[in-house]
Design a protein around this motif. Structure first.
Motif, PDB file in Angstrom:
ATOM      1  N   TRP A   7       8.706 -69.580   1.127  1.00 13.38           N
ATOM      2  CA  TRP A   7       9.507 -68.942   2.396  1.00 13.38           C
ATOM      3  C   TRP A   7      10.388 -67.833   1.778  1.00 13.38           C
ATOM      4  CZ3 TRP A   7      10.606 -74.709   4.264  1.00 13.38           C
ATOM      5  CH2 TRP A   7       9.610 -75.072   4.923  1.00 13.38           C
ATOM      6  N   LEU A   8      10.830 -67.841   0.289  1.00 11.93           N
ATOM      7  CA  LEU A   8      11.661 -66.782  -0.134  1.00 11.93           C
ATOM      8  C   LEU A   8      10.889 -65.480  -0.602  1.00 11.93           C
ATOM      9  CD1 LEU A   8      14.007 -69.004  -2.189  1.00 11.93           C
ATOM     10  CD2 LEU A   8      14.326 -68.049   0.164  1.00 11.93           C
ATOM     11  N   ALA A   9       9.429 -65.516  -0.549  1.00 10.23           N
ATOM     12  CA  ALA A   9       8.985 -64.343  -0.756  1.00 10.23           C
ATOM     13  C   ALA A   9       9.556 -63.095   0.000  1.00 10.23           C
ATOM     14  CB  ALA A   9       7.401 -64.419  -0.419  1.00 10.23           C
ATOM     15  N   GLY A  10       9.606 -62.043  -0.716  1.00 14.25           N
ATOM     16  CA  GLY A  10      10.135 -60.643  -0.194  1.00 14.25           C
ATOM     17  C   GLY A  10      11.851 -60.811   0.237  1.00 14.25           C
ATOM     18  N   ARG A  11      12.349 -61.836  -0.151  1.00 15.32           N
ATOM     19  CA  ARG A  11      13.695 -62.181   0.228  1.00 15.32           C
ATOM     20  C   ARG A  11      14.647 -62.341  -0.863  1.00 15.32           C
ATOM     21  NH1 ARG A  11      14.171 -63.963   5.706  1.00 15.32           N
ATOM     22  NH2 ARG A  11      12.495 -64.839   6.647  1.00 15.32           N
ATOM     23  N   PRO A  28       8.321 -63.414  -9.042  1.00 14.25           N
ATOM     24  CA  PRO A  28       8.643 -62.242  -9.020  1.00 14.25           C
ATOM     25  C   PRO A  28       8.839 -61.449  -7.654  1.00 14.25           C
ATOM     26  CG  PRO A  28       6.412 -62.423  -9.822  1.00 14.25           C
ATOM     27  CD  PRO A  28       6.950 -63.821  -9.726  1.00 14.25           C
ATOM     28  N   GLU A  29       8.568 -62.150  -6.612  1.00  9.01           N
ATOM     29  CA  GLU A  29       8.237 -61.639  -5.366  1.00  9.01           C
ATOM     30  C   GLU A  29       9.690 -61.789  -4.491  1.00  9.01           C
ATOM     31  OE1 GLU A  29       6.850 -65.830  -5.007  1.00  9.01           O
ATOM     32  OE2 GLU A  29       6.612 -64.121  -6.591  1.00  9.01           O
ATOM     33  N   ILE A  30      10.356 -62.704  -5.254  1.00  6.98           N
ATOM     34  CA  ILE A  30      12.083 -62.945  -4.832  1.00  6.98           C
ATOM     35  C   ILE A  30      12.777 -62.179  -5.432  1.00  6.98           C
ATOM     36  CG2 ILE A  30      13.737 -64.760  -4.644  1.00  6.98           C
ATOM     37  CD1 ILE A  30      11.713 -66.701  -4.845  1.00  6.98           C
ATOM     38  N   GLY A  31      13.663 -61.494  -4.555  1.00  6.24           N
ATOM     39  CA  GLY A  31      14.619 -60.611  -5.106  1.00  6.24           C
ATOM     40  C   GLY A  31      16.112 -61.360  -5.738  1.00  6.24           C
ATOM     41  N   ASP A  35      24.149 -62.668 -10.062  1.00  6.74           N
ATOM     42  CA  ASP A  35      25.590 -62.883  -9.983  1.00  6.74           C
ATOM     43  C   ASP A  35      26.105 -63.421  -8.757  1.00  6.74           C
ATOM     44  OD1 ASP A  35      28.018 -62.731 -11.700  1.00  6.74           O
ATOM     45  OD2 ASP A  35      28.670 -61.099 -10.556  1.00  6.74           O
ATOM     46  N   ALA A  36      25.220 -63.538  -7.612  1.00 12.44           N
ATOM     47  CA  ALA A  36      25.877 -63.915  -6.276  1.00 12.44           C
ATOM     48  C   ALA A  36      26.375 -65.212  -6.210  1.00 12.44           C
ATOM     49  CB  ALA A  36      25.122 -63.311  -5.327  1.00 12.44           C
ATOM     50  N   ILE A  37      27.025 -65.701  -5.618  1.00 13.22           N
ATOM     51  CA  ILE A  37      27.787 -67.075  -5.291  1.00 13.22           C
ATOM     52  C   ILE A  37      26.877 -67.831  -4.193  1.00 13.22           C
ATOM     53  CG2 ILE A  37      29.580 -68.596  -4.491  1.00 13.22           C
ATOM     54  CD1 ILE A  37      31.594 -66.689  -5.882  1.00 13.22           C
ATOM     55  N   HIS A  38      26.481 -66.934  -3.161  1.00 13.37           N
ATOM     56  CA  HIS A  38      25.467 -67.507  -2.122  1.00 13.37           C
ATOM     57  C   HIS A  38      24.997 -66.232  -1.395  1.00 13.37           C
ATOM     58  CE1 HIS A  38      28.348 -66.467   1.085  1.00 13.37           C
ATOM     59  NE2 HIS A  38      29.282 -67.362   0.563  1.00 13.37           N
ATOM     60  N   VAL A  39      23.667 -66.224  -0.839  1.00 12.17           N
ATOM     61  CA  VAL A  39      22.901 -65.431  -0.319  1.00 12.17           C
ATOM     62  C   VAL A  39      22.308 -65.951   1.166  1.00 12.17           C
ATOM     63  CG1 VAL A  39      20.824 -63.805  -0.530  1.00 12.17           C
ATOM     64  CG2 VAL A  39      22.268 -64.126  -2.320  1.00 12.17           C
ATOM     65  N   ARG A  40      22.375 -65.132   2.123  1.00 14.35           N
ATOM     66  CA  ARG A  40      21.844 -65.331   3.374  1.00 14.35           C
ATOM     67  C   ARG A  40      20.891 -64.676   3.671  1.00 14.35           C
ATOM     68  NH1 ARG A  40      23.995 -67.705   8.095  1.00 14.35           N
ATOM     69  NH2 ARG A  40      22.142 -68.320   9.375  1.00 14.35           N
ATOM     70  N   SER A  41      19.593 -64.810   4.047  1.00 15.75           N
ATOM     71  CA  SER A  41      18.727 -63.896   4.446  1.00 15.75           C
ATOM     72  C   SER A  41      17.919 -64.477   5.664  1.00 15.75           C
ATOM     73  CB  SER A  41      17.508 -63.697   3.293  1.00 15.75           C
ATOM     74  OG  SER A  41      16.442 -62.945   3.802  1.00 15.75           O
ATOM     75  N   GLY A  42      18.265 -64.120   6.860  1.00 10.77           N
ATOM     76  CA  GLY A  42      17.324 -64.719   7.984  1.00 10.77           C
ATOM     77  C   GLY A  42      17.993 -66.333   8.107  1.00 10.77           C
ATOM     78  N   ARG A  43      16.938 -67.077   8.264  1.00 11.44           N
ATOM     79  CA  ARG A  43      17.351 -68.503   8.457  1.00 11.44           C
ATOM     80  C   ARG A  43      17.463 -69.479   6.975  1.00 11.44           C
ATOM     81  NH1 ARG A  43      12.620 -72.077   9.126  1.00 11.44           N
ATOM     82  NH2 ARG A  43      10.773 -70.968   8.717  1.00 11.44           N
ATOM     83  N   PHE A  44      17.224 -68.405   5.996  1.00  7.85           N
ATOM     84  CA  PHE A  44      17.364 -69.184   4.831  1.00  7.85           C
ATOM     85  C   PHE A  44      18.617 -68.520   4.098  1.00  7.85           C
ATOM     86  CE2 PHE A  44      12.765 -68.607   5.740  1.00  7.85           C
ATOM     87  CZ  PHE A  44      12.343 -69.887   5.572  1.00  7.85           C
ATOM     88  N   ALA A  45      19.203 -69.783   3.434  1.00  8.80           N
ATOM     89  CA  ALA A  45      20.459 -69.682   2.667  1.00  8.80           C
ATOM     90  C   ALA A  45      20.503 -70.088   1.270  1.00  8.80           C
ATOM     91  CB  ALA A  45      21.739 -70.219   3.298  1.00  8.80           C
ATOM     92  N   THR A  46      20.801 -69.410   0.301  1.00  6.04           N
ATOM     93  CA  THR A  46      20.651 -70.194  -1.273  1.00  6.04           C
ATOM     94  C   THR A  46      22.126 -69.935  -1.645  1.00  6.04           C
ATOM     95  OG1 THR A  46      19.865 -68.019  -1.930  1.00  6.04           O
ATOM     96  CG2 THR A  46      18.319 -69.829  -1.672  1.00  6.04           C
ATOM     97  N   SER A  47      22.543 -70.837  -2.532  1.00  4.61           N
ATOM     98  CA  SER A  47      23.683 -70.929  -3.367  1.00  4.61           C
ATOM     99  C   SER A  47      23.549 -71.149  -4.967  1.00  4.61           C
ATOM    100  CB  SER A  47      24.780 -71.887  -2.833  1.00  4.61           C
ATOM    101  OG  SER A  47      24.286 -73.085  -3.085  1.00  4.61           O
TER     102      SER A  47
END
Length: 211
Positions: A7-11, A28-31, A35-47
């Motif tokens: 689900w994170l491919a290309g995000r 490698p398909e994930i950007g 150094d980010a504390i958290h990242v939001r991309s559409g309905r996906f959020a990672t910390s």
């Protein structure tokens, strides 16, 4: 686990700094933004970790319910509503690989305790009871960096702490051992991605709005 679903491919995404390289290598398909504390991309959020998950949760509360409620939650949790900087801000000394060589540990601790002192390589080697050449070799072998680089990182960390306590850039440069504003600016920007003046403005803004 989220990466393995595809689900994170290309995000863009982030994870704890210790695992960012592995995540990028395996997917490698994930950007990956190390150094980010958290990242939001559409309905996906990672910390980036457990406490970074709190930062992410506050950001989601603010997005859904507004800044006033997010600020109130931050007050109840006694945390910043928006933490300044990135993952790079964590302790330089604590992040060094463990070593059993007490001579190296003595040098590391002395620099961390008083980074503003002058530390010519000869003086550091004398503290470690070894030659400068041997000290450089052991530092590289045990820590993966040179004594000079460790000293710079320790001084940047000290300057950051001074800025967070309200000191001026000039004061932070002098008291951390950099000597000049420009020298601090170059080292600080290389470590944190923003100049010390910008970092301090963000920090002060966070203090004002979060509390």
């Amino acid at each position: 686990m989220l990466a393995r679903t595809g689900w994170l491919a290309g995000r863009p995404a982030t994870t704890h700094w210790r695992h960012a390289g592995r995540l990028q290598a395996e997917f490698p398909e994930i950007g990956v933004r190390p150094d980010a504390i958290h990242v939001r991309s559409g309905r996906f959020a990672t910390s980036a970790g457990v406490t970074a998950g709190i930062d992410l949760a506050l950001a989601l509360v603010e997005e859904d319910h507004g800044a006033d409620l997010a600020r109130e939650v931050a007050r109840e949790l006694v945390v910043f509503m928006q933490r300044p900087g990135g993952q790079s801000q964590f302790s330089v000394r604590q992040d060094l690989p463990p070593t059993l060589d007490q001579r190296l540990r003595r040098v590391v601790d002395r620099v961390a305790t008083d980074p503003a002192r002058a530390y010519p390589i000869e003086a550091m080697a004398h503290d470690a009871t070894m030659t400068p050449r041997h000290l450089r070799r052991l530092f590289q072998q045990e820590f993966g960096l040179t004594p000079a680089r460790y000293l710079e990182l320790a001084r940047v960390e000290a300057a950051r702490a001074l800025l967070e306590r309200g000191g001026t850039v000039t004061e932070a440069a002098r008291r951390s051992g950099f000597g000049s504003d420009e020298t601090l600016r170059r080292a600080f920007t290389a470590s944190y991605g923003i100049p010390p003046s910008v970092y301090q403005r963000r920090f002060r803004t966070t203090i004002t709005t979060a509390w």
